[in-house]
Structure formats: C-alpha cells, structure tokens
Design a protein around this motif. Structure first.
Motif, mmCIF file in Angstrom:
data_model
loop_
_atom_site.group_PDB
_atom_site.id
_atom_site.type_symbol
_atom_site.label_atom_id
_atom_site.label_comp_id
_atom_site.label_asym_id
_atom_site.label_seq_id
_atom_site.Cartn_x
_atom_site.Cartn_y
_atom_site.Cartn_z
ATOM 1 N N TYR A 189 -11.957 -9.868 -44.383
ATOM 2 C CA TYR A 189 -10.751 -10.199 -44.749
ATOM 3 C C TYR A 189 -10.478 -11.572 -44.283
ATOM 4 C CZ TYR A 189 -5.439 -10.106 -43.739
ATOM 5 O OH TYR A 189 -4.306 -10.437 -43.528
ATOM 6 N N VAL A 190 -9.705 -12.432 -45.222
ATOM 7 C CA VAL A 190 -9.098 -13.726 -45.085
ATOM 8 C C VAL A 190 -7.906 -13.701 -45.923
ATOM 9 C CG1 VAL A 190 -9.640 -16.157 -45.497
ATOM 10 C CG2 VAL A 190 -11.427 -14.719 -44.889
ATOM 11 N N PRO A 191 -6.783 -13.728 -45.215
ATOM 12 C CA PRO A 191 -5.519 -14.293 -45.763
ATOM 13 C C PRO A 191 -5.398 -15.181 -46.844
ATOM 14 C CG PRO A 191 -5.087 -14.694 -43.600
ATOM 15 C CD PRO A 191 -6.449 -14.230 -43.800
ATOM 16 N N GLU A 192 -4.548 -15.103 -47.837
ATOM 17 C CA GLU A 192 -4.650 -16.277 -48.954
ATOM 18 C C GLU A 192 -4.473 -17.573 -48.445
ATOM 19 O OE1 GLU A 192 -2.216 -14.911 -52.259
ATOM 20 O OE2 GLU A 192 -3.259 -13.209 -52.686
ATOM 21 N N ARG A 193 -3.605 -17.769 -47.319
ATOM 22 C CA ARG A 193 -3.207 -18.899 -46.663
ATOM 23 C C ARG A 193 -4.485 -19.453 -46.082
ATOM 24 N NH1 ARG A 193 -1.474 -14.948 -42.726
ATOM 25 N NH2 ARG A 193 -2.639 -15.263 -40.807
ATOM 26 N N ASN A 194 -5.423 -18.791 -45.840
ATOM 27 C CA ASN A 194 -6.686 -19.405 -45.124
ATOM 28 C C ASN A 194 -7.829 -19.350 -46.078
ATOM 29 O OD1 ASN A 194 -5.545 -19.899 -42.642
ATOM 30 N ND2 ASN A 194 -5.860 -17.787 -41.791
ATOM 31 N N GLN A 195 -7.731 -18.701 -47.259
ATOM 32 C CA GLN A 195 -9.068 -19.006 -48.305
ATOM 33 C C GLN A 195 -9.376 -20.289 -48.605
ATOM 34 O OE1 GLN A 195 -7.934 -16.057 -51.249
ATOM 35 N NE2 GLN A 195 -7.883 -14.367 -49.987
ATOM 36 N N PRO A 196 -8.519 -21.223 -48.664
ATOM 37 C CA PRO A 196 -9.142 -22.554 -49.002
ATOM 38 C C PRO A 196 -10.011 -23.298 -47.934
ATOM 39 C CG PRO A 196 -6.591 -22.670 -49.372
ATOM 40 C CD PRO A 196 -6.981 -21.322 -48.738
ATOM 41 N N LEU A 197 -9.844 -22.577 -46.641
ATOM 42 C CA LEU A 197 -10.929 -23.138 -45.771
ATOM 43 C C LEU A 197 -12.187 -22.493 -45.660
ATOM 44 C CD1 LEU A 197 -8.321 -22.578 -42.530
ATOM 45 C CD2 LEU A 197 -8.889 -24.764 -43.866
ATOM 46 N N ILE A 198 -12.386 -21.445 -46.602
ATOM 47 C CA ILE A 198 -13.651 -20.827 -46.679
ATOM 48 C C ILE A 198 -14.179 -21.083 -48.031
ATOM 49 C CG2 ILE A 198 -14.625 -18.522 -46.648
ATOM 50 C CD1 ILE A 198 -13.133 -19.265 -43.950
ATOM 51 N N ARG A 199 -14.834 -22.339 -47.866
ATOM 52 C CA ARG A 199 -15.512 -23.034 -49.038
ATOM 53 C C ARG A 199 -16.650 -22.163 -49.654
ATOM 54 N NH1 ARG A 199 -14.456 -25.517 -52.302
ATOM 55 N NH2 ARG A 199 -15.845 -27.305 -52.108
ATOM 56 N N SER A 200 -17.330 -21.523 -48.750
ATOM 57 C CA SER A 200 -18.746 -20.987 -49.477
ATOM 58 C C SER A 200 -18.954 -19.590 -48.700
ATOM 59 C CB SER A 200 -19.685 -21.984 -49.116
ATOM 60 O OG SER A 200 -20.918 -21.279 -49.215
ATOM 61 N N SER A 201 -19.887 -18.694 -49.424
ATOM 62 C CA SER A 201 -20.377 -17.465 -48.641
ATOM 63 C C SER A 201 -21.715 -18.136 -47.991
ATOM 64 C CB SER A 201 -20.892 -16.500 -50.003
ATOM 65 O OG SER A 201 -21.680 -17.333 -50.666
ATOM 66 N N LEU A 202 -22.173 -16.907 -47.196
ATOM 67 C CA LEU A 202 -23.299 -17.481 -46.524
ATOM 68 C C LEU A 202 -24.402 -16.548 -47.122
ATOM 69 C CD1 LEU A 202 -24.437 -18.883 -43.992
ATOM 70 C CD2 LEU A 202 -24.176 -17.067 -42.696
ATOM 71 N N PRO A 203 -25.565 -17.142 -47.910
ATOM 72 C CA PRO A 203 -25.659 -18.519 -48.110
ATOM 73 C C PRO A 203 -25.008 -18.974 -49.223
ATOM 74 C CG PRO A 203 -27.342 -17.194 -49.064
ATOM 75 C CD PRO A 203 -26.700 -16.105 -48.279
ATOM 76 N N THR A 204 -24.539 -20.103 -49.753
ATOM 77 C CA THR A 204 -23.873 -20.681 -50.873
ATOM 78 C C THR A 204 -24.462 -20.136 -52.049
ATOM 79 O OG1 THR A 204 -23.307 -22.648 -49.565
ATOM 80 C CG2 THR A 204 -23.288 -22.774 -52.075
ATOM 81 N N SER A 205 -23.875 -19.779 -52.871
ATOM 82 C CA SER A 205 -24.242 -19.208 -54.311
ATOM 83 C C SER A 205 -23.453 -19.568 -55.456
ATOM 84 C CB SER A 205 -24.179 -17.552 -54.173
ATOM 85 O OG SER A 205 -25.254 -17.175 -55.137
ATOM 86 N N HIS A 206 -23.663 -18.834 -56.505
ATOM 87 C CA HIS A 206 -22.880 -19.359 -57.615
ATOM 88 C C HIS A 206 -21.371 -19.737 -57.828
ATOM 89 C CE1 HIS A 206 -26.894 -19.354 -59.782
ATOM 90 N NE2 HIS A 206 -26.959 -18.291 -59.313
ATOM 91 N N GLY A 207 -20.886 -18.890 -56.822
ATOM 92 C CA GLY A 207 -19.575 -18.700 -56.809
ATOM 93 C C GLY A 207 -18.864 -20.138 -56.175
ATOM 94 N N PHE A 208 -19.752 -20.882 -55.707
ATOM 95 C CA PHE A 208 -19.280 -22.184 -54.883
ATOM 96 C C PHE A 208 -18.789 -23.117 -56.072
ATOM 97 C CE2 PHE A 208 -20.081 -26.617 -53.399
ATOM 98 C CZ PHE A 208 -19.267 -26.427 -52.403
ATOM 99 N N VAL A 209 -17.720 -23.841 -55.747
ATOM 100 C CA VAL A 209 -16.969 -24.757 -56.620
ATOM 101 C C VAL A 209 -16.748 -26.063 -55.822
ATOM 102 C CG1 VAL A 209 -14.869 -25.686 -57.849
ATOM 103 C CG2 VAL A 209 -15.416 -23.294 -57.481
ATOM 104 N N SER A 210 -17.904 -27.139 -56.327
ATOM 105 C CA SER A 210 -17.971 -28.340 -55.455
ATOM 106 C C SER A 210 -16.786 -29.289 -55.795
ATOM 107 C CB SER A 210 -19.435 -28.998 -55.864
ATOM 108 O OG SER A 210 -19.579 -30.219 -55.333
ATOM 109 N N LYS A 211 -16.457 -29.893 -54.885
ATOM 110 C CA LYS A 211 -15.448 -30.810 -54.783
ATOM 111 C C LYS A 211 -15.952 -32.445 -55.536
ATOM 112 C CE LYS A 211 -12.834 -29.695 -50.738
ATOM 113 N NZ LYS A 211 -12.259 -30.380 -49.482
#
Length: 459
Positions: free
Chosen positions: A254-276
């Motif tokens: 659970y990650v509230p929406e206010r903190n979701q920008p901090l969670i950049r990647s799953s573990l391991p990083t997969s296809h959902g990652f959006v690179s800066k």
C-alpha cells in the motif's frame, strides 16, 4: 457473529450451519492427519477451495498462455486488488501485490532517494524481522553511509507508553547530533517475540514529526482489524499468505497517492518503469491506462502469480465458512491467550505480556517461556544448557519436534531465556495447546539431559 464460544474453546454452537471452529475445520485444509500445525504465523496455510481456484487459473494459463497472461491476468488481478482494498478500507489506486513483506520493505527502502549530505537516518526497533533489518544495513552500505540506521533497543515486556517514549527519544537523539530521521520502520505484530506493537501511535508520531512511516504488517491482514484510510501510513505492506488463507507468495503493498511518485520501480524493475531519460524501450505487453504506480507492479517478470488472483475466494471462505473477519479474529485471539496460558501452566512458566495486556491484545500468536536455564553446570530440578551449546540445543529442539512429535514450533533465545511462539487458528482447539505443552515439557527435559549433544549421530 452467529457463534458462541465456551470457556473450553473449540465447542461451538452455530446458528447458520457454518463449519464449527476447531477439529471440524480441518476438513477444509490439506494437513497430514498426523501433523498438528501450530505455526500458521510463519508460512500460513490455505483451504481446498482456494487451492482449487488457483489450479483452475493455472490450467487456464496452460491452455492458452499468451491470452491468459497478456489479457485475462490483468483483469483478474484488478478484481483481486479491489477485493483486498475493500478489506483494508484503502483506495484501489493504492494497492498492488508483491511476493512477500520482505520484498515490499525492500521495494520501499530501495526507492527512497537519500540526501547527499549524509544526515538521513532510518529508525527501527531491535525486534525488527531479520531480513528487513538486514535491508536497512545493506542500504547503508551501498549508499556509503549517506543513510544510516538508528537502532532502538527494546526490553520486554515493555509497556506501550515506554516504547513510544523510546521512539520519541530516538528521534530527539538523532536530531541532537545533526542527523535527519527520515524513515521509521515498525511492525503491526513483531515476529520473535510475536507481540503487538502500538503501530497506530507510532504512525501518528511519524506524521507529527515529519518522518516517513513504513509498517511491516507481515502479521497484518487476516490477523488484526486494519483500516488503512484511518491509519494513513506512508507505506504499508502485509502478507496475505500468513493469516488470510491464500497461497504462499502473496503480499499487499500500500502506497498512498501522495507518495507514489517516490516509488519509481518495482523490484526487480520491469516493463512498467518510466525512465526520466525519455527513452522508451519496447513493452511487449498490451497498453494500459492505469497509473504508473499500478503498471509498475502488474507484470514483474514471468512467474506464476496465480496466488494473487484468489483473494476473492479466500474472502468468500472466510465469510461463508468461517463467519467473517470478526468471528475469525475473536476465536483465534482468545484461543491464543487461553492456549498460551494452558501451555505456561503445564511448563510452570508464563506467557510474555505487559501489565496492561497490550502485547497480546487481539493477537493470534502467543509467546511462552520455556523451562530451560543457561548454566555451565547442572542445577537440581532444572533443565540446564551449557552457555556454549545454546544454538545447538535450539536447533535440536525445533527439529526433534518435527520428527518425534509431528509438529513445529519456533524456539528462540531472547533476553537470556528460551521462548516458544504458538499460533492459534480456526482448525485448532485448546486441547491442541495442551498437547503442545506436554510436548514442550518433554523436549525441554530431554534437552536438559544433553540429548542434543548426540545430534551429529542422528543426522
């Protein structure tokens, strides 16, 4: 609740034809008839109906792998996310699945961007689960001490007010030396000893002090009533496979929406990652309109995640067969308390609790002191273990419980004493705890006679 418990536990009168708690509930599980499962708290167990549904999903995947994984799985996953979100009273947008709480904790801690001035600290307690505590030390190592751990030592039985004061003092001490307490990790119910922590108050203190709260809820959903919207932690992760009757390898993150920008990647990083960087590598999965946070965790490499899909079946079993969350928790917490006291009477010892009873309040696990002493020489009337043989004796007792008594109980050395942790569950009765007390008494006597010294010969 449609159920009346008497003082003996396990004798129940039902008003709606449900399966009575206790021995009759065993028909829904796949335990060896000769094995008594007193350790639900480690790896969990789940009923036939949930297992059958998982097999149906696995069969569907084998019949048409690509259509199932690419199109059916995401839809079914959303259904499961919505079901557990309702149980936790959390917005659907905040809920994803990970294999276990250790992965959840790692995901959070590894995603935090630590300040480069070396002042950040992670606060945690001495009773933290070993894997999660190791994660904090690892992060400190790989970031070359840019973030440092601050351990808060606890001596049990501790009162909630004293624990909270220790937490506040740690925050004050951190800031007094120019550090920045950035994140605090704490449990709902700790592992060893298995006791309830005042996680609600700890979360509130974090909010007041501007510190991220990371709740290790390994013993969470299915064990304690949880309302994440009211609790409002910064991060929360809970195993569903321990107490919620789903297959192993299923935890909520659970990650509230206010903190979701901090969670950049799953573990391991997969296809959902959006690179800066702006680069976008080919994603072989169908396009999705879901949030970046949800997309990150929907597909994390190829693995059998059908265990994530059977949350609705577990909920139905808990509701229709067991009578719902309140009935399950009331039975199990009462059985843990009464069963633990019965074991302590047989052993001539005591359970772990404080003067206000908050360590065991609502808990489905209980810790009982074992009649063993550390001593270099024998003491008449006592089971004594030489100081140098503590680990050997502990390992021997655990293994011998499995081979000679057809059960398993965690046995651990804590604050210069040996303890055991017992889990209460809907398929157990008070008689099972009394049987465990006799088994523990016998194993302690055998250990006191030095039988574990012959372990190499047995192996």
């Amino acid at each position: 609740m449609g159920e009346a418990l008497n003082t003996q536990m396990g004798e129940v009168s039902l008003e709606d034809g449900r399966t009575p708690f206790g021995k009759q509930m065993l028909k829904h599980f796949r335990f060896d008839p000769n094995f008594i499962n007193l350790n639900q708290g480690s790896f969990g167990a789940f009923p036939h109906v949930v297992r059958q549904k998982q097999r149906e999903y696995q069969d569907a995947c084998e019949r048409r792998p690509d259509p199932f994984i690419r199109y059916d799985y995401p839809r079914l996953l959303d259904v499961s996310r919505a079901a557990i979100a309702k149980v936790l009273n959390a917005p659907l947008s905040t809920i994803v699945f990970v294999p276990n709480v250790t992965t959840g904790v790692n995901t959070i801690i590894r995603n935090i961007v630590w300040n480069t001035d070396g002042k950040d600290e992670i606060l945690f307690f001495s009773t933290a689960y070993g894997a999660c505590a190791n994660t904090i030390d690892y992060i400190s190592e790989v970031h070359h001490n840019l973030v440092q751990p601050r351990l808060i030592d606890l001596t049990y039985p501790v009162e909630d007010l004293d624990l909270l004061d220790s937490f506040k003092q740690a925050i004050k001490a951190s800031r007094a030396v120019g550090k920045r307490p950035r994140l605090a990790m704490f449990d709902t119910v700790s592992s060893l000893p298995g006791v309830r922590m005042p996680f609600e108050s700890l979360t509130a203190i974090c909010k007041e002090e501007g510190i991220f709260s990371l709740i290790d809820g390994a013993h969470g959903v299915g064990h304690l009533p949880l309302d994440l919207s009211a609790l409002d932690p910064d991060f929360f992760t809970s195993n569903a496979h321990k107490w919620f009757f789903v297959p192993r390898g299923c935890a909520v993150l659970y990650v509230p929406e206010r903190n979701q920008p901090l969670i950049r990647s799953s573990l391991p990083t997969s296809h959902g990652f959006v690179s800066k960087s702006g680069r976008a590598f080919r994603n072989p999965l169908p396009p999705s309109s879901k949030s970046e946070y949800v997309n990150n965790f929907e597909f994390v490499g190829t693995i059998d995640n059908t265990n994530y899909l059977v949350i609705p079946e577990a909920i139905e079993f808990r509701k229709n067969v067991c009578g719902g969350e309140e009935a399950i928790m009331e039975y199990c917490s009462k059985l843990a308390k009464e069963g633990g006291e019965a074991v302590a009477r047989i052993l001539g010892t005591n359970i772990m609790d404080n003067s206000t009873g908050t360590l065991t309040r609502g808990c489905c696990i209980v810790n009982v002191l074992l009649p063993l002493e550390i001593s270099p020489s024998k003491v008449p009337g006592q089971n004594c273990i030489d100081p140098g043989n503590g680990m050997l004796a502990t390992q021997w007792m655990e293994q011998t419980l499995t081979t000679d008594f057809k059960t398993f109980l965690p046995i651990y050395f804590f604050q210069e004493k040996w303890w055991t942790r017992l889990s209460a569950q809907i398929y157990l009765e008070l008689a099972d705890f009394e049987w465990a007390g006799a088994a523990l008494k016998a194993i302690c006597e055998r250990a006191g006679k030095g039988e574990f010294l012959n372990v190499s010969e047995k192996v």
